[in-house]
Motif scaffolding. Sequence first.
Motif, PDB file in Angstrom:
ATOM      1  N   ILE A  65      62.492 159.275 -47.942  1.00 28.61           N
ATOM      2  CA  ILE A  65      61.947 160.631 -47.912  1.00 28.61           C
ATOM      3  C   ILE A  65      61.148 160.771 -46.625  1.00 28.61           C
ATOM      4  O   ILE A  65      60.625 159.780 -46.102  1.00 28.61           O
ATOM      5  CB  ILE A  65      61.046 160.873 -49.140  1.00 28.61           C
ATOM      6  CG1 ILE A  65      61.857 160.723 -50.436  1.00 28.61           C
ATOM      7  CG2 ILE A  65      60.397 162.254 -49.096  1.00 28.61           C
ATOM      8  CD1 ILE A  65      61.001 160.782 -51.689  1.00 28.61           C
ATOM      9  N   GLN A  66      61.026 161.962 -46.107  1.00 30.29           N
ATOM     10  CA  GLN A  66      60.221 162.181 -44.920  1.00 30.29           C
ATOM     11  C   GLN A  66      59.437 163.489 -45.061  1.00 30.29           C
ATOM     12  O   GLN A  66      59.650 164.256 -46.000  1.00 30.29           O
ATOM     13  CB  GLN A  66      61.092 162.223 -43.670  1.00 30.29           C
ATOM     14  CG  GLN A  66      62.142 163.316 -43.677  1.00 30.29           C
ATOM     15  CD  GLN A  66      63.095 163.206 -42.501  1.00 30.29           C
ATOM     16  OE1 GLN A  66      63.116 162.219 -41.777  1.00 30.29           O
ATOM     17  NE2 GLN A  66      63.898 164.232 -42.300  1.00 30.29           N
ATOM     18  N   HIS A  67      58.506 163.710 -44.136  1.00 28.37           N
ATOM     19  CA  HIS A  67      57.729 164.941 -44.138  1.00 28.37           C
ATOM     20  C   HIS A  67      58.367 165.958 -43.194  1.00 28.37           C
ATOM     21  O   HIS A  67      58.857 165.605 -42.123  1.00 28.37           O
ATOM     22  CB  HIS A  67      56.289 164.669 -43.685  1.00 28.37           C
ATOM     23  CG  HIS A  67      55.490 163.894 -44.671  1.00 28.37           C
ATOM     24  ND1 HIS A  67      55.327 162.520 -44.587  1.00 28.37           N
ATOM     25  CD2 HIS A  67      54.803 164.288 -45.782  1.00 28.37           C
ATOM     26  CE1 HIS A  67      54.573 162.107 -45.584  1.00 28.37           C
ATOM     27  NE2 HIS A  67      54.253 163.149 -46.327  1.00 28.37           N
ATOM     28  N   LYS A  68      58.330 167.208 -43.607  1.00 31.41           N
ATOM     29  CA  LYS A  68      58.747 168.247 -42.687  1.00 31.41           C
ATOM     30  C   LYS A  68      57.788 168.240 -41.511  1.00 31.41           C
ATOM     31  O   LYS A  68      56.572 168.121 -41.704  1.00 31.41           O
ATOM     32  CB  LYS A  68      58.728 169.615 -43.372  1.00 31.41           C
ATOM     33  CG  LYS A  68      59.863 169.826 -44.360  1.00 31.41           C
ATOM     34  CD  LYS A  68      59.881 171.257 -44.879  1.00 31.41           C
ATOM     35  CE  LYS A  68      61.074 171.470 -45.809  1.00 31.41           C
ATOM     36  NZ  LYS A  68      61.097 172.860 -46.333  1.00 31.41           N
ATOM     37  N   PRO A  69      58.305 168.306 -40.278  1.00 29.34           N
ATOM     38  CA  PRO A  69      57.439 168.219 -39.089  1.00 29.34           C
ATOM     39  C   PRO A  69      56.241 169.158 -39.161  1.00 29.34           C
ATOM     40  O   PRO A  69      56.385 170.343 -39.453  1.00 29.34           O
ATOM     41  CB  PRO A  69      58.384 168.600 -37.940  1.00 29.34           C
ATOM     42  CG  PRO A  69      59.744 168.208 -38.436  1.00 29.34           C
ATOM     43  CD  PRO A  69      59.725 168.499 -39.908  1.00 29.34           C
ATOM     44  N   GLY A  70      55.063 168.588 -38.948  1.00 28.90           N
ATOM     45  CA  GLY A  70      53.852 169.379 -38.900  1.00 28.90           C
ATOM     46  C   GLY A  70      53.300 169.797 -40.244  1.00 28.90           C
ATOM     47  O   GLY A  70      52.359 170.594 -40.301  1.00 28.90           O
ATOM     48  N   THR A  71      53.877 169.274 -41.336  1.00 26.47           N
ATOM     49  CA  THR A  71      53.412 169.656 -42.663  1.00 26.47           C
ATOM     50  C   THR A  71      53.280 168.420 -43.550  1.00 26.47           C
ATOM     51  O   THR A  71      53.697 167.327 -43.194  1.00 26.47           O
ATOM     52  CB  THR A  71      54.389 170.628 -43.352  1.00 26.47           C
ATOM     53  OG1 THR A  71      55.542 169.911 -43.822  1.00 26.47           O
ATOM     54  CG2 THR A  71      54.834 171.726 -42.394  1.00 26.47           C
ATOM     55  N   ALA A  72      52.713 168.628 -44.728  1.00 29.78           N
ATOM     56  CA  ALA A  72      52.637 167.566 -45.735  1.00 29.78           C
ATOM     57  C   ALA A  72      53.761 167.698 -46.755  1.00 29.78           C
ATOM     58  O   ALA A  72      53.827 166.931 -47.714  1.00 29.78           O
ATOM     59  CB  ALA A  72      51.286 167.624 -46.444  1.00 29.78           C
TER      60      ALA A  72
ATOM     61  N   PHE B 166      53.253 158.258 -55.449  1.00 27.43           N
ATOM     62  CA  PHE B 166      54.666 158.605 -55.368  1.00 27.43           C
ATOM     63  C   PHE B 166      54.869 160.078 -55.722  1.00 27.43           C
ATOM     64  O   PHE B 166      54.158 160.631 -56.554  1.00 27.43           O
ATOM     65  CB  PHE B 166      55.478 157.719 -56.316  1.00 27.43           C
ATOM     66  CG  PHE B 166      55.406 156.259 -55.972  1.00 27.43           C
ATOM     67  CD1 PHE B 166      56.137 155.739 -54.923  1.00 27.43           C
ATOM     68  CD2 PHE B 166      54.568 155.405 -56.683  1.00 27.43           C
ATOM     69  CE1 PHE B 166      56.060 154.398 -54.594  1.00 27.43           C
ATOM     70  CE2 PHE B 166      54.484 154.059 -56.358  1.00 27.43           C
ATOM     71  CZ  PHE B 166      55.229 153.562 -55.313  1.00 27.43           C
ATOM     72  N   PRO B 167      55.822 160.744 -55.073  1.00 30.59           N
ATOM     73  CA  PRO B 167      56.852 160.199 -54.186  1.00 30.59           C
ATOM     74  C   PRO B 167      56.445 160.072 -52.725  1.00 30.59           C
ATOM     75  O   PRO B 167      57.211 159.552 -51.918  1.00 30.59           O
ATOM     76  CB  PRO B 167      57.983 161.205 -54.320  1.00 30.59           C
ATOM     77  CG  PRO B 167      57.274 162.512 -54.526  1.00 30.59           C
ATOM     78  CD  PRO B 167      56.075 162.180 -55.377  1.00 30.59           C
TER      79      PRO B 167
END
Length: 231
Positions: free
Chosen positions: A67-74, A178-179
């Motif tokens: 899983i990853q974070h959307k750029p610039g957000t949580a 998690f997650p």
Amino acid sequence: MTLAAVAALAVGAAGCAESDRSDDSGEAKTGGTFIFAGAGDPKNFDPIFNDDGESFRPIRQMYDTLIQHKPGTAELQGGLAESWEHDPEGKVWTFKLRQGVKFHDGTPFNASAVCFNFDRWYNMKGAAAQSQMIYYLDVFGGFAKNESPDAGKPVYNKCEAKDDGTAVITLNQYKGAFPGAFALTALSIASPEALKKGDADTVKQNGDSFEYSSFATSGPVGTQGPGKVVR
């Protein structure tokens, strides 16, 4: 090859994609080399043994997480996993994985590779199973066989490959991390074949110093993306 040289190659590979430049004729061309200077050398390139920004910078260009974070957000979004779900107790996490992904060494990314990585971390021992795995310990608490007072009761239980595209991770207890924890750079997924070839679990300790494997120092292999190590 030095750590600094490998890092430069990894960052350069990511920076040169689709960069425009002009020749003497004034025509724009793609390609070129992007030279990037860091504040210091990376410690090594095995994600699980790192906790500093200078190491994570090139690591993020060579590896991916479930899983990853959307750029610039949580906000969380898919990484190597297209989607995920959990049982009502928050103890069983099922990941639907992206298809057609390969590691830089040409081997396939699949559920078995995911489980290999999680089982690897859980079964660490000796000098490898120490505070250098700080993010693992923060999230999963302990190992299959704890050898250090720093480790506690393990949160991780097992990982099952239901099929090539489905990995199921079972925890011993619910944990609010998690997650989001699945997006930690330290928990990036590496090539099982490269880990075995590079003897990645062999770590030697001399006082406060650690000596890492050839995988960690010169042979990191993540999934196909913007950066990889070129020798």
